[in-house]
Write an enzyme that holds these catalytic residues in place. Structure first.
Site, PDB file in Angstrom:
ATOM      1  N   ARG A 298      -1.461   7.702  17.732  1.00 46.83           N
ATOM      2  CA  ARG A 298      -1.628   7.785  16.748  1.00 46.83           C
ATOM      3  C   ARG A 298      -0.805   9.844  16.319  1.00 46.83           C
ATOM      4  O   ARG A 298      -1.085  10.432  17.249  1.00 46.83           O
ATOM      5  CB  ARG A 298      -3.405   8.630  16.544  1.00 46.83           C
ATOM      6  CG  ARG A 298      -3.697   8.847  15.207  1.00 46.83           C
ATOM      7  CD  ARG A 298      -5.039   8.366  14.735  1.00 46.83           C
ATOM      8  NE  ARG A 298      -5.525   9.256  14.094  1.00 46.83           N
ATOM      9  CZ  ARG A 298      -5.264   8.741  12.302  1.00 46.83           C
ATOM     10  NH1 ARG A 298      -4.801   7.221  12.058  1.00 46.83           N
ATOM     11  NH2 ARG A 298      -5.763   9.917  11.374  1.00 46.83           N
TER      12      ARG A 298
ATOM     13  N   TYR B 159       5.106   0.675  -3.591  1.00 42.67           N
ATOM     14  CA  TYR B 159       4.350  -0.743  -3.647  1.00 42.67           C
ATOM     15  C   TYR B 159       5.166  -0.625  -4.983  1.00 42.67           C
ATOM     16  O   TYR B 159       5.250   0.544  -6.141  1.00 42.67           O
ATOM     17  CB  TYR B 159       3.061  -0.955  -3.518  1.00 42.67           C
ATOM     18  CG  TYR B 159       2.317  -0.211  -4.618  1.00 42.67           C
ATOM     19  CD1 TYR B 159       1.828   1.190  -4.464  1.00 42.67           C
ATOM     20  CD2 TYR B 159       1.749  -0.727  -5.705  1.00 42.67           C
ATOM     21  CE1 TYR B 159       0.566   1.226  -5.037  1.00 42.67           C
ATOM     22  CE2 TYR B 159       1.178  -0.879  -6.884  1.00 42.67           C
ATOM     23  CZ  TYR B 159       0.541   0.601  -6.121  1.00 42.67           C
ATOM     24  OH  TYR B 159      -0.013   1.163  -7.611  1.00 42.67           O
TER      25      TYR B 159
ATOM     26  N   LYS C  77       4.837   6.059  -5.980  1.00 44.28           N
ATOM     27  CA  LYS C  77       4.067   4.804  -6.501  1.00 44.28           C
ATOM     28  C   LYS C  77       3.421   4.660  -5.096  1.00 44.28           C
ATOM     29  O   LYS C  77       4.271   3.417  -4.002  1.00 44.28           O
ATOM     30  CB  LYS C  77       4.609   3.550  -6.667  1.00 44.28           C
ATOM     31  CG  LYS C  77       3.428   2.235  -7.412  1.00 44.28           C
ATOM     32  CD  LYS C  77       4.128   1.511  -8.349  1.00 44.28           C
ATOM     33  CE  LYS C  77       3.542   0.607  -9.133  1.00 44.28           C
ATOM     34  NZ  LYS C  77       2.353   0.949  -9.896  1.00 44.28           N
TER      35      LYS C  77
ATOM     36  N   GLU D  74      -2.786  10.151 -17.284  1.00 40.03           N
ATOM     37  CA  GLU D  74      -2.715   8.439 -17.145  1.00 40.03           C
ATOM     38  C   GLU D  74      -3.816   8.019 -16.831  1.00 40.03           C
ATOM     39  O   GLU D  74      -5.254   8.880 -16.612  1.00 40.03           O
ATOM     40  CB  GLU D  74      -1.765   8.648 -16.021  1.00 40.03           C
ATOM     41  CG  GLU D  74      -1.794   8.600 -14.344  1.00 40.03           C
ATOM     42  CD  GLU D  74      -0.377   8.438 -13.709  1.00 40.03           C
ATOM     43  OE1 GLU D  74       0.047   7.396 -14.147  1.00 40.03           O
ATOM     44  OE2 GLU D  74      -0.521   8.682 -13.330  1.00 40.03           O
TER      45      GLU D  74
ATOM     46  N   ARG E  99      12.484   2.408  -9.202  1.00 41.81           N
ATOM     47  CA  ARG E  99      11.454   3.223  -8.970  1.00 41.81           C
ATOM     48  C   ARG E  99      11.160   2.666  -7.217  1.00 41.81           C
ATOM     49  O   ARG E  99      10.868   3.546  -6.239  1.00 41.81           O
ATOM     50  CB  ARG E  99      10.308   2.850  -9.765  1.00 41.81           C
ATOM     51  CG  ARG E  99       9.253   3.647  -9.818  1.00 41.81           C
ATOM     52  CD  ARG E  99       8.061   3.833 -10.927  1.00 41.81           C
ATOM     53  NE  ARG E  99       7.264   2.569 -10.782  1.00 41.81           N
ATOM     54  CZ  ARG E  99       6.639   1.644 -11.356  1.00 41.81           C
ATOM     55  NH1 ARG E  99       6.243   2.308 -12.630  1.00 41.81           N
ATOM     56  NH2 ARG E  99       6.365   0.610 -11.171  1.00 41.81           N
TER      57      ARG E  99
ATOM     58  N   HIS F   5       0.744  11.789  13.216  1.00 43.52           N
ATOM     59  CA  HIS F   5       0.544  11.951  11.861  1.00 43.52           C
ATOM     60  C   HIS F   5       2.179  11.782  11.574  1.00 43.52           C
ATOM     61  O   HIS F   5       2.963  11.886  10.081  1.00 43.52           O
ATOM     62  CB  HIS F   5       0.594  12.844  11.439  1.00 43.52           C
ATOM     63  CG  HIS F   5      -1.565  13.179  10.984  1.00 43.52           C
ATOM     64  ND1 HIS F   5      -1.915  12.528  11.938  1.00 43.52           N
ATOM     65  CD2 HIS F   5      -2.484  12.528  10.137  1.00 43.52           C
ATOM     66  CE1 HIS F   5      -3.235  12.397  12.043  1.00 43.52           C
ATOM     67  NE2 HIS F   5      -3.485  12.453  10.557  1.00 43.52           N
TER      68      HIS F   5
HETATM   69  C1  LIG Z   1      -1.109   5.617 -11.381  1.00 40.81           C
HETATM   70  C2  LIG Z   1      -0.644   4.151 -12.311  1.00 40.81           C
HETATM   71  N1  LIG Z   1       0.288   5.054 -13.645  1.00 40.81           N
HETATM   72  C3  LIG Z   1       1.075   4.000 -14.699  1.00 40.81           C
HETATM   73  C4  LIG Z   1       1.212   2.721 -13.934  1.00 40.81           C
HETATM   74  C5  LIG Z   1       1.858   1.703 -14.899  1.00 40.81           C
HETATM   75  O1  LIG Z   1       2.987   1.371 -14.748  1.00 40.81           O
HETATM   76  P1  LIG Z   1       3.671  -0.233 -14.862  1.00 40.81           P
HETATM   77  O2  LIG Z   1       4.559   0.160 -16.452  1.00 40.81           O
HETATM   78  O3  LIG Z   1       5.187   0.586 -13.803  1.00 40.81           O
HETATM   79  O4  LIG Z   1       3.065  -0.979 -14.843  1.00 40.81           O
HETATM   80  C6  LIG Z   1       0.430   2.475 -13.176  1.00 40.81           C
HETATM   81  C7  LIG Z   1       0.346   1.101 -13.002  1.00 40.81           C
HETATM   82  O5  LIG Z   1      -0.053   0.484 -11.636  1.00 40.81           O
HETATM   83  C8  LIG Z   1      -0.687   2.851 -11.945  1.00 40.81           C
HETATM   84  O6  LIG Z   1      -0.988   3.151 -10.782  1.00 40.81           O
END
Ligand SMILES: Cc1ncc(COP(=O)(O)O)c(C=O)c1O
Length: 295
Positions: free
Chosen positions: A104, A36, A151, A183, A55, A106
């Site tokens: 199902r 996403y 993501k 993070e 991305r 995987h």
């Molecule tokens: C785990 C994580 N790290 C970093 C970020 C920051 O990314 P961005 O600046 O592209 O929103 C997000 C944003 O949702 C995130 O979910």
């Protein structure tokens, strides 16, 4: 925007959000087999759209999927969706999942049709830079998977960590591993000591953040030294300032960490300066086409 009856995008058409239907057999629902993006929109213009599209393609490639649209196609879809939701400020959530299959398995079967879904929602409230209150964060040991650079919608540890933060009145949970900063549960974290900005290097352990990339550029332009390298926890705990950054909450000051003051415990001077540059940057590019930027 057109709240309370927002309009969504499903596969290839607009649909009222409350009528949007996706198969319960969709692998996004059953396996979190989907990726996403969240794109902020200011004055009807998607912000950093090129970066979000690239991305998204990176995440799709990492899970063995082809791009579903070019950046120009996404720009056209977002223009339709933004207009349908009354334009102005909002964010667009967009998700691409592997698609639905009966039974199902995987292992990914061939020939699935990806599900493409997007909706618009209001951005969190923003304060003028000088009135922005500091926020608080907690730390916790990293417990997510080994590809946090994708993501992915597989977000259960992020969800539970953020909920734990909220339970103690904090805004963000920050993951630490082996003595180093990773993070936040939904944000990038940056550390300021003196006139230097420290940013964790972009490994598989963190998401390449679109907003962080811009913040780092603006901080360098403001005269801060930038060090992109592993950030030790001691540096985080002795920071003068800690910044949190994400697409929907660009550059926020964290003034309490695990209940203790960060630096003086107030919003930092470097933060204010870079935040003002960020706001100026947004104003400067507001009238440009969605796929054009200054950098
Ligand atoms: C785990 C994580 N790290 C970093 C970020 C920051 O990314 P961005 O600046 O592209 O929103 C997000 C944003 O949702 C995130 O979910």
């Amino acid at each position: 925007m057109a709240d309370p009856h927002p309009i969504a995008w499903l596969n290839d058409a607009l649909v009222p959000l409350k009528e949007a239907r996706i198969s319960p057999l969709d692998r996004g629902f059953l396996y979190a087999d989907s990726v996403y993006e969240v794109v902020p929109v200011y004055e009807g213009r998607p912000f950093l759209l090129v970066e979000h599209c690239s991305r998204l393609d990176r995440s799709l490639a990492a899970i063995g999927m082809e791009p579903v649209h070019t950046a120009s196609e996404w720009a056209a879809i977002l223009a339709i969706l933004i207009a349908a939701n009354g334009s102005g400020d909002m964010y667009i959530y967009l998700q691409v999942s592997r698609g639905a299959q009966y039974g199902r398995n995987h292992a990914v079967p061939d020939g699935l049709e990806p599900t493409i879904f997007a909706f618009a929602a209001p951005l969190p409230e923003e304060y003028p830079a000088q009135d922005t209150p500091g926020i608080s964060a907690i730390t916790q040991p990293e417990w997510r998977w080994g590809r946090c650079d994708i993501k992915s919608t597989s977000l259960l540890p992020n969800v539970l960590s953020k909920t734990q933060a909220a339970a103690v009145g904090a805004t963000e949970a920050i993951f630490l591993a082996d003595g180093f900063l990773h993070e936040g549960s939904s944000s990038a974290i940056l550390v300021i000591k003196g006139d230097t900005l420290y940013a964790p290097e972009e490994t598989n352990a963190i998401l390449p953040s679109t907003s962080r990339a811009l913040v780092v550029k603006l901080a360098a332009a403001a005269g801060l030294s930038v060090v992109v390298a592993p950030v030790p926890v001691e540096l985080l705990r002795s920071a003068d300032e800690i910044w949190m950054s994400s697409a929907t909450r660009p550059l926020m000051p964290i003034t309490r960490l695990d209940g203790l003051r960060v630096g003086s415990g107030t919003v930092g001077a470097h933060w204010l300066q870079v935040r003002q540059r960020f706001d100026q940057y947004r104003r400067d590019i507001a009238s440009l086409p969605a796929l054009a930027g200054r950098n």
